[in-house]
Design an enzyme around this catalytic site. Sequence first.
Site, PDB file in Angstrom:
ATOM      1  N   ASP A  60       0.854  -1.173   0.000  1.00 48.17           N
ATOM      2  CA  ASP A  60       0.000   0.000   0.000  1.00 48.17           C
ATOM      3  C   ASP A  60       0.901   1.238   0.000  1.00 48.17           C
ATOM      4  O   ASP A  60       2.090   1.158   0.351  1.00 48.17           O
ATOM      5  CB  ASP A  60      -0.902  -0.021   1.236  1.00 48.17           C
ATOM      6  CG  ASP A  60      -1.896   1.121   1.245  1.00 48.17           C
ATOM      7  OD1 ASP A  60      -2.508   1.380   0.196  1.00 48.17           O
ATOM      8  OD2 ASP A  60      -2.053   1.758   2.297  1.00 48.17           O
ATOM      9  N   ASP A 107      -0.342   5.132   0.744  1.00 47.09           N
ATOM     10  CA  ASP A 107      -0.664   6.090   1.798  1.00 47.09           C
ATOM     11  C   ASP A 107      -0.595   5.409   3.158  1.00 47.09           C
ATOM     12  O   ASP A 107      -1.294   4.434   3.423  1.00 47.09           O
ATOM     13  CB  ASP A 107      -2.074   6.655   1.594  1.00 47.09           C
ATOM     14  CG  ASP A 107      -2.163   7.569   0.384  1.00 47.09           C
ATOM     15  OD1 ASP A 107      -1.209   8.323   0.152  1.00 47.09           O
ATOM     16  OD2 ASP A 107      -3.180   7.521  -0.324  1.00 47.09           O
ATOM     17  N   ASP A 146      -1.308  -0.637   6.096  1.00 46.16           N
ATOM     18  CA  ASP A 146      -1.531  -0.002   7.397  1.00 46.16           C
ATOM     19  C   ASP A 146      -2.987  -0.055   7.825  1.00 46.16           C
ATOM     20  O   ASP A 146      -3.309   0.362   8.933  1.00 46.16           O
ATOM     21  CB  ASP A 146      -1.081   1.471   7.356  1.00 46.16           C
ATOM     22  CG  ASP A 146      -2.005   2.328   6.486  1.00 46.16           C
ATOM     23  OD1 ASP A 146      -2.226   1.953   5.310  1.00 46.16           O
ATOM     24  OD2 ASP A 146      -2.508   3.356   6.976  1.00 46.16           O
TER      25      ASP A 146
END
Length: 342
Positions: free
Chosen positions: A26, A28, A225
Amino acid sequence: MSQPSRTRPSGSAVALSEAYDTALLDLDGVVYAGGEAIVHAVDSLGTAREGGMHLAYVTNNALRTPDAVAAHLTDLGVPAEPGDVITSAQAVARLIAEQVPDGSRVLVIGGEGLRVALRERGLVPVESAEDDPAAVVQGYGGPDLAWGRFAEASYAIAAGVPWFASNTDLTIPSGRGIAPGNGAAVEVVRIATGAEPTVAGKPLPPMHRETILRTGARKPLVVGDRLDTDIEGAFNGGVDSLLVLTGVTDGAQLLAARPEHRPTFVDADLRGMLTGQPEVAENSGEFKCGGWTAAVRDEAFALDGDGEPLDGLRALCAAAWTYAGDGTCGLDAGKVLARLGL
Protein backbone atom coordinates in the site's frame (compact mmCIF):
# COMPACT_ATOMS: atom_id res chain seq x y z
CA MET A 1 -9.63 -19.01 -0.76
CA SER A 2 -9.58 -17.09 2.52
CA GLN A 3 -7.28 -17.91 5.40
CA PRO A 4 -8.38 -19.74 8.55
CA SER A 5 -9.05 -17.66 11.66
CA ARG A 6 -5.75 -16.39 13.08
CA THR A 7 -5.15 -16.52 16.83
CA ARG A 8 -1.66 -14.99 16.96
CA PRO A 9 0.89 -13.24 14.74
CA SER A 10 3.19 -15.67 12.97
CA GLY A 11 6.95 -15.92 13.24
CA SER A 12 9.50 -16.21 10.45
CA ALA A 13 13.02 -17.58 10.79
CA VAL A 14 14.19 -15.60 7.74
CA ALA A 15 13.66 -12.05 6.56
CA LEU A 16 10.25 -11.52 5.00
CA SER A 17 11.96 -10.12 1.90
CA GLU A 18 13.53 -13.57 1.45
CA ALA A 19 10.46 -15.62 2.37
CA TYR A 20 8.18 -13.92 -0.22
CA ASP A 21 8.83 -13.17 -3.89
CA THR A 22 6.70 -10.02 -4.17
CA ALA A 23 5.67 -7.28 -1.76
CA LEU A 24 2.24 -5.83 -2.57
CA LEU A 25 2.69 -2.48 -0.87
CA ASP A 26 0.00 0.00 0.00
CA LEU A 27 1.16 3.60 -0.46
CA ASP A 28 -0.66 6.09 1.80
CA GLY A 29 0.39 5.39 5.37
CA VAL A 30 3.00 2.81 4.37
CA VAL A 31 5.44 4.37 1.89
CA TYR A 32 4.42 8.00 2.25
CA ALA A 33 2.00 10.31 4.05
CA GLY A 34 1.02 13.71 2.75
CA GLY A 35 3.36 13.18 -0.19
CA GLU A 36 6.47 12.78 1.99
CA ALA A 37 8.30 9.50 2.54
CA ILE A 38 7.63 7.78 5.86
CA VAL A 39 10.71 7.29 8.01
CA HIS A 40 12.79 4.21 7.04
CA ALA A 41 10.62 3.52 3.96
CA VAL A 42 13.10 4.50 1.25
CA ASP A 43 16.07 2.60 2.69
CA SER A 44 14.00 -0.46 3.56
CA LEU A 45 12.47 -0.72 0.09
CA GLY A 46 15.85 -0.23 -1.55
CA THR A 47 17.39 -3.02 0.50
CA ALA A 48 14.49 -5.39 -0.23
CA ARG A 49 14.70 -4.66 -3.95
CA GLU A 50 18.48 -5.17 -4.02
CA GLY A 51 17.95 -8.52 -2.34
CA GLY A 52 15.75 -9.69 -5.21
CA MET A 53 12.25 -8.99 -3.92
CA HIS A 54 9.82 -7.61 -6.51
CA LEU A 55 8.08 -4.48 -5.24
CA ALA A 56 4.59 -3.64 -6.45
CA TYR A 57 2.66 -0.61 -5.23
CA VAL A 58 -1.05 -1.29 -4.77
CA THR A 59 -3.29 1.63 -3.95
CA ASN A 60 -7.01 2.22 -3.56
CA ASN A 61 -6.42 5.87 -4.46
CA ALA A 62 -7.83 6.23 -7.98
CA LEU A 63 -6.84 9.87 -8.43
CA ARG A 64 -3.34 9.59 -9.86
CA THR A 65 -2.15 7.62 -12.87
CA PRO A 66 0.48 4.87 -12.55
CA ASP A 67 2.91 7.17 -14.38
CA ALA A 68 2.38 9.92 -11.81
CA VAL A 69 2.69 7.52 -8.87
CA ALA A 70 5.87 5.97 -10.27
CA ALA A 71 7.37 9.42 -10.84
CA HIS A 72 6.50 10.45 -7.26
CA LEU A 73 8.07 7.29 -5.84
CA THR A 74 11.21 7.83 -7.91
CA ASP A 75 11.44 11.43 -6.68
CA LEU A 76 11.25 10.14 -3.10
CA GLY A 77 14.20 7.81 -3.78
CA VAL A 78 12.21 4.64 -4.52
CA PRO A 79 12.82 3.91 -8.22
CA ALA A 80 9.61 2.61 -9.80
CA GLU A 81 8.15 2.08 -13.26
CA PRO A 82 4.46 2.64 -14.15
CA GLY A 83 4.09 -1.12 -14.47
CA ASP A 84 4.99 -1.48 -10.79
CA VAL A 85 1.87 0.45 -9.79
CA ILE A 86 -1.60 -1.11 -9.53
CA THR A 87 -4.54 1.16 -8.73
CA SER A 88 -8.19 0.66 -7.91
CA ALA A 89 -8.90 2.70 -11.05
CA GLN A 90 -7.38 -0.11 -13.11
CA ALA A 91 -9.36 -2.74 -11.21
CA VAL A 92 -12.69 -0.95 -11.62
CA ALA A 93 -12.00 -0.21 -15.30
CA ARG A 94 -11.48 -3.92 -15.97
CA LEU A 95 -14.69 -4.69 -14.06
CA ILE A 96 -16.70 -2.19 -16.14
CA ALA A 97 -15.15 -3.39 -19.41
CA GLU A 98 -16.32 -6.92 -18.63
CA GLN A 99 -19.93 -5.72 -18.28
CA VAL A 100 -20.43 -3.12 -21.04
CA PRO A 101 -19.62 -3.17 -24.79
CA ASP A 102 -16.23 -1.98 -26.03
CA GLY A 103 -16.25 1.75 -26.73
CA SER A 104 -19.02 2.48 -24.23
CA ARG A 105 -19.23 5.87 -22.58
CA VAL A 106 -18.60 6.02 -18.83
CA LEU A 107 -19.51 8.98 -16.63
CA VAL A 108 -16.46 9.76 -14.48
CA ILE A 109 -16.76 11.23 -11.00
CA GLY A 110 -13.11 11.47 -10.01
CA GLY A 111 -9.68 12.28 -11.34
CA GLU A 112 -7.31 11.58 -14.19
CA GLY A 113 -6.39 8.12 -12.90
CA LEU A 114 -9.90 6.89 -13.69
CA ARG A 115 -9.92 8.42 -17.17
CA VAL A 116 -6.57 6.86 -18.10
CA ALA A 117 -7.64 3.44 -16.80
CA LEU A 118 -10.92 3.55 -18.72
CA ARG A 119 -9.18 4.46 -21.97
CA GLU A 120 -6.77 1.57 -21.41
CA ARG A 121 -9.82 -0.74 -21.50
CA GLY A 122 -11.29 0.83 -24.64
CA LEU A 123 -13.93 2.86 -22.81
CA VAL A 124 -14.74 6.55 -23.34
CA PRO A 125 -14.82 8.87 -20.28
CA VAL A 126 -17.60 11.49 -20.30
CA GLU A 127 -18.56 14.27 -17.91
CA SER A 128 -22.36 14.50 -17.97
CA ALA A 129 -25.37 12.30 -17.34
CA GLU A 130 -26.66 13.73 -20.63
CA ASP A 131 -23.80 12.06 -22.57
CA ASP A 132 -25.72 8.74 -22.59
CA PRO A 133 -23.25 6.81 -20.38
CA ALA A 134 -23.42 3.03 -20.08
CA ALA A 135 -21.96 3.21 -16.56
CA VAL A 136 -21.05 5.64 -13.79
CA VAL A 137 -17.70 5.27 -12.03
CA GLN A 138 -16.73 7.09 -8.86
CA GLY A 139 -13.22 7.39 -7.44
CA TYR A 140 -11.28 9.74 -5.20
CA GLY A 141 -11.09 13.12 -6.92
CA GLY A 142 -8.99 15.08 -4.45
CA PRO A 143 -10.07 17.76 -1.97
CA ASP A 144 -11.24 20.11 -4.71
CA LEU A 145 -13.78 17.79 -6.36
CA ALA A 146 -16.86 19.94 -7.03
CA TRP A 147 -20.07 19.09 -5.19
CA GLY A 148 -21.94 19.21 -8.50
CA ARG A 149 -20.15 16.05 -9.63
CA PHE A 150 -22.11 14.07 -7.04
CA ALA A 151 -25.32 15.46 -8.47
CA GLU A 152 -24.26 14.42 -11.98
CA ALA A 153 -23.70 10.87 -10.76
CA SER A 154 -27.06 10.89 -9.00
CA TYR A 155 -28.94 11.94 -12.12
CA ALA A 156 -27.48 9.06 -14.15
CA ILE A 157 -27.90 6.44 -11.41
CA ALA A 158 -31.52 7.48 -10.83
CA ALA A 159 -32.12 6.90 -14.55
CA GLY A 160 -30.93 3.29 -14.18
CA VAL A 161 -27.26 3.57 -15.22
CA PRO A 162 -25.08 0.98 -13.40
CA TRP A 163 -22.86 2.52 -10.69
CA PHE A 164 -19.28 1.44 -9.95
CA ALA A 165 -16.86 2.67 -7.29
CA SER A 166 -13.11 2.29 -7.30
CA ASN A 167 -13.10 1.80 -3.51
CA THR A 168 -14.99 2.73 -0.37
CA ASP A 169 -12.22 3.81 2.03
CA LEU A 170 -13.95 6.28 4.34
CA THR A 171 -10.69 8.02 5.23
CA ILE A 172 -7.19 8.64 3.87
CA PRO A 173 -4.06 9.69 5.78
CA SER A 174 -2.56 13.08 4.95
CA GLY A 175 0.33 15.16 6.19
CA ARG A 176 -2.10 17.02 8.48
CA GLY A 177 -4.04 14.02 9.78
CA ILE A 178 -6.94 11.84 8.63
CA ALA A 179 -9.10 13.22 5.79
CA PRO A 180 -12.32 11.99 4.10
CA GLY A 181 -11.74 9.36 1.43
CA ASN A 182 -13.71 8.12 -1.55
CA GLY A 183 -15.98 6.08 0.69
CA ALA A 184 -17.29 9.29 2.24
CA ALA A 185 -18.08 10.63 -1.24
CA VAL A 186 -19.75 7.36 -2.20
CA GLU A 187 -22.00 7.72 0.85
CA VAL A 188 -23.21 11.11 -0.48
CA VAL A 189 -24.39 9.50 -3.72
CA ARG A 190 -25.77 6.46 -1.92
CA ILE A 191 -27.90 8.68 0.31
CA ALA A 192 -29.12 10.71 -2.67
CA THR A 193 -30.06 7.69 -4.81
CA GLY A 194 -30.65 4.74 -2.49
CA ALA A 195 -28.49 2.70 -4.88
CA GLU A 196 -25.53 0.42 -4.12
CA PRO A 197 -22.33 0.56 -6.21
CA THR A 198 -20.31 -2.37 -7.48
CA VAL A 199 -16.94 -1.90 -5.77
CA ALA A 200 -13.56 -3.02 -7.13
CA GLY A 201 -10.90 -1.90 -4.65
CA LYS A 202 -9.37 -3.50 -1.59
CA PRO A 203 -10.49 -5.58 0.24
CA LEU A 204 -12.64 -7.04 -2.55
CA PRO A 205 -11.56 -9.75 -5.02
CA PRO A 206 -11.39 -7.57 -8.19
CA MET A 207 -8.44 -5.65 -6.75
CA HIS A 208 -6.60 -8.80 -5.72
CA ARG A 209 -7.21 -10.29 -9.17
CA GLU A 210 -5.90 -7.13 -10.88
CA THR A 211 -2.79 -7.18 -8.72
CA ILE A 212 -1.95 -10.82 -9.40
CA LEU A 213 -2.62 -10.44 -13.13
CA ARG A 214 -0.29 -7.46 -13.37
CA THR A 215 2.53 -8.68 -11.09
CA GLY A 216 2.56 -12.42 -11.70
CA ALA A 217 3.33 -12.88 -7.99
CA ARG A 218 3.58 -16.50 -6.86
CA LYS A 219 4.17 -15.97 -3.14
CA PRO A 220 3.07 -12.41 -2.37
CA LEU A 221 3.13 -10.56 0.92
CA VAL A 222 0.57 -7.78 1.34
CA VAL A 223 2.05 -4.84 3.27
CA GLY A 224 -0.39 -2.25 4.58
CA ASP A 225 -1.53 0.00 7.40
CA ARG A 226 -5.30 -0.57 7.26
CA LEU A 227 -7.12 -3.55 8.71
CA ASP A 228 -10.30 -3.08 6.68
CA THR A 229 -8.64 -2.83 3.27
CA ASP A 230 -5.06 -4.14 3.17
CA ILE A 231 -5.33 -6.91 5.76
CA GLU A 232 -8.87 -7.96 4.87
CA GLY A 233 -7.88 -7.95 1.20
CA ALA A 234 -5.02 -10.33 1.97
CA PHE A 235 -7.41 -12.53 3.95
CA ASN A 236 -9.89 -12.61 1.07
CA GLY A 237 -7.09 -13.47 -1.35
CA GLY A 238 -5.68 -16.21 0.89
CA VAL A 239 -2.23 -14.61 1.15
CA ASP A 240 -0.06 -13.46 4.07
CA SER A 241 0.15 -9.88 5.29
CA LEU A 242 2.36 -7.49 7.23
CA LEU A 243 0.72 -4.65 9.15
CA VAL A 244 2.92 -1.59 9.73
CA LEU A 245 1.98 0.92 12.40
CA THR A 246 2.84 4.04 10.37
CA GLY A 247 -0.70 4.78 9.20
CA VAL A 248 -4.23 4.67 10.54
CA THR A 249 -4.19 1.51 12.69
CA ASP A 250 -3.20 1.72 16.37
CA GLY A 251 -2.61 -0.93 19.01
CA ALA A 252 -6.14 -0.88 20.41
CA GLN A 253 -7.67 -1.42 16.96
CA LEU A 254 -5.27 -4.29 16.30
CA LEU A 255 -6.16 -6.07 19.53
CA ALA A 256 -9.87 -5.71 18.73
CA ALA A 257 -9.46 -7.01 15.17
CA ARG A 258 -12.00 -9.43 13.73
CA PRO A 259 -10.57 -12.65 12.24
CA GLU A 260 -10.41 -11.24 8.71
CA HIS A 261 -8.53 -8.17 10.01
CA ARG A 262 -5.74 -10.07 11.79
CA PRO A 263 -2.39 -9.75 10.00
CA THR A 264 0.15 -12.53 9.68
CA PHE A 265 2.94 -10.24 10.89
CA VAL A 266 3.09 -6.93 12.79
CA ASP A 267 5.93 -4.41 12.79
CA ALA A 268 6.56 -0.74 13.41
CA ASP A 269 7.47 0.22 9.84
CA LEU A 270 8.91 -1.15 6.61
CA ARG A 271 12.10 -2.27 8.33
CA GLY A 272 9.99 -5.26 9.31
CA MET A 273 10.33 -6.55 5.73
CA LEU A 274 14.07 -6.99 6.24
CA THR A 275 14.01 -9.12 9.37
CA GLY A 276 12.61 -12.35 10.65
CA GLN A 277 9.61 -12.18 12.92
CA PRO A 278 9.62 -13.52 16.50
CA GLU A 279 7.46 -16.46 17.42
CA VAL A 280 4.66 -16.14 19.95
CA ALA A 281 4.67 -19.22 22.19
CA GLU A 282 1.71 -20.39 24.26
CA ASN A 283 1.85 -22.10 27.64
CA SER A 284 -1.30 -22.73 29.69
CA GLY A 285 -3.14 -19.72 28.33
CA GLU A 286 -0.15 -17.38 28.55
CA PHE A 287 1.50 -16.01 25.42
CA LYS A 288 5.21 -15.17 25.38
CA CYS A 289 7.07 -13.09 22.80
CA GLY A 290 10.57 -11.82 23.51
CA GLY A 291 10.69 -10.63 27.10
CA TRP A 292 6.92 -10.22 27.47
CA THR A 293 4.15 -12.54 28.61
CA ALA A 294 0.50 -11.64 28.04
CA ALA A 295 -2.76 -13.25 29.09
CA VAL A 296 -6.42 -12.54 29.72
CA ARG A 297 -7.30 -13.07 33.37
CA ASP A 298 -10.62 -12.24 35.01
CA GLU A 299 -11.85 -10.43 31.91
CA ALA A 300 -8.80 -8.14 31.79
CA PHE A 301 -5.42 -8.05 30.07
CA ALA A 302 -2.33 -8.99 32.08
CA LEU A 303 1.13 -8.09 30.79
CA ASP A 304 4.38 -9.03 32.51
CA GLY A 305 8.03 -8.67 31.58
CA ASP A 306 10.16 -6.19 29.69
CA GLY A 307 11.83 -5.71 26.32
CA GLU A 308 10.88 -4.55 22.86
CA PRO A 309 7.40 -2.93 22.92
CA LEU A 310 6.43 -4.65 19.66
CA ASP A 311 7.05 -8.05 21.22
CA GLY A 312 4.64 -7.06 23.97
CA LEU A 313 2.08 -6.04 21.37
CA ARG A 314 2.48 -9.36 19.54
CA ALA A 315 1.95 -11.27 22.78
CA LEU A 316 -1.12 -9.16 23.55
CA CYS A 317 -2.50 -9.87 20.06
CA ALA A 318 -2.25 -13.59 20.73
CA ALA A 319 -4.03 -13.22 24.07
CA ALA A 320 -6.74 -10.96 22.63
CA TRP A 321 -7.39 -12.97 19.46
CA THR A 322 -7.50 -16.28 21.32
CA TYR A 323 -9.90 -14.80 23.87
CA ALA A 324 -12.11 -13.39 21.08
CA GLY A 325 -12.11 -16.50 18.90
CA ASP A 326 -14.14 -15.72 15.80
CA GLY A 327 -15.43 -12.49 17.31
CA THR A 328 -13.84 -9.27 18.54
CA CYS A 329 -12.07 -8.58 21.82
CA GLY A 330 -13.86 -5.79 23.68
CA LEU A 331 -11.54 -5.65 26.68
CA ASP A 332 -9.98 -2.33 27.68
CA ALA A 333 -6.34 -2.35 26.55
CA GLY A 334 -5.46 1.19 27.54
CA LYS A 335 -3.22 0.38 30.52
CA VAL A 336 -1.20 -2.39 28.89
CA LEU A 337 -0.71 -0.40 25.70
CA ALA A 338 0.37 2.65 27.72
CA ARG A 339 2.97 0.47 29.43
CA LEU A 340 4.33 -0.39 26.00
CA GLY A 341 4.23 3.24 24.89
CA LEU A 342 1.78 2.37 22.14
